[in-house]
Motif scaffolding. Sequence first.
Motif, PDB file in Angstrom:
ATOM      1  N   GLY A 101       0.799  -1.224   0.000  1.00 40.90           N
ATOM      2  CA  GLY A 101       0.000   0.000   0.000  1.00 40.90           C
ATOM      3  C   GLY A 101       0.830   1.272   0.000  1.00 40.90           C
ATOM      4  N   VAL A 102       2.155   1.153   0.036  1.00 36.37           N
ATOM      5  CA  VAL A 102       3.029   2.332   0.066  1.00 36.37           C
ATOM      6  C   VAL A 102       2.946   3.069  -1.274  1.00 36.37           C
ATOM      7  N   LEU A 136       6.356   8.510  -0.937  1.00 39.02           N
ATOM      8  CA  LEU A 136       5.670   9.726  -0.511  1.00 39.02           C
ATOM      9  C   LEU A 136       5.533   9.681   1.014  1.00 39.02           C
ATOM     10  N   LEU A 137       5.852  10.792   1.668  1.00 38.39           N
ATOM     11  CA  LEU A 137       5.821  10.848   3.125  1.00 38.39           C
ATOM     12  C   LEU A 137       4.798  11.860   3.602  1.00 38.39           C
ATOM     13  N   ASP A 138       4.215  11.603   4.774  1.00 40.05           N
ATOM     14  CA  ASP A 138       3.294  12.566   5.371  1.00 40.05           C
ATOM     15  C   ASP A 138       4.096  13.593   6.183  1.00 40.05           C
ATOM     16  N   ILE A 193       3.089   7.316   3.083  1.00 40.28           N
ATOM     17  CA  ILE A 193       1.655   7.373   2.834  1.00 40.28           C
ATOM     18  C   ILE A 193       1.218   5.993   2.354  1.00 40.28           C
ATOM     19  N   ILE A 194       0.219   5.456   3.027  1.00 38.84           N
ATOM     20  CA  ILE A 194      -0.278   4.105   2.749  1.00 38.84           C
ATOM     21  C   ILE A 194      -1.692   4.195   2.195  1.00 38.84           C
ATOM     22  N   THR A 195      -1.928   3.505   1.088  1.00 34.80           N
ATOM     23  CA  THR A 195      -3.255   3.397   0.507  1.00 34.80           C
ATOM     24  C   THR A 195      -3.802   2.026   0.893  1.00 34.80           C
TER      25      THR A 195
END
Length: 61
Positions: free
Chosen positions: A29-30, A46-48, A54-56
């Motif tokens: 999910g990354v 992608l980082l928060d 960020i995980i989908t």
Amino acid sequence: MAANKERFEKTYSQGAMNVTEIWVDRETGVNYLYHASGYSGGLTPLLDREGKPIITTVSSR
């Protein structure tokens, strides 16, 4: 996971000469950002705001 499924799915794309894409790893999910310009390119997770990936949510399709 089925053997015929691709591991990564492109979820966003913009540009032709300067390409920016977002890819999601279907197993984890990354989310990854890919950017290419000319003969060079790069890929990074992608980082928060807290620096975590960020995980989908991955659904089994």
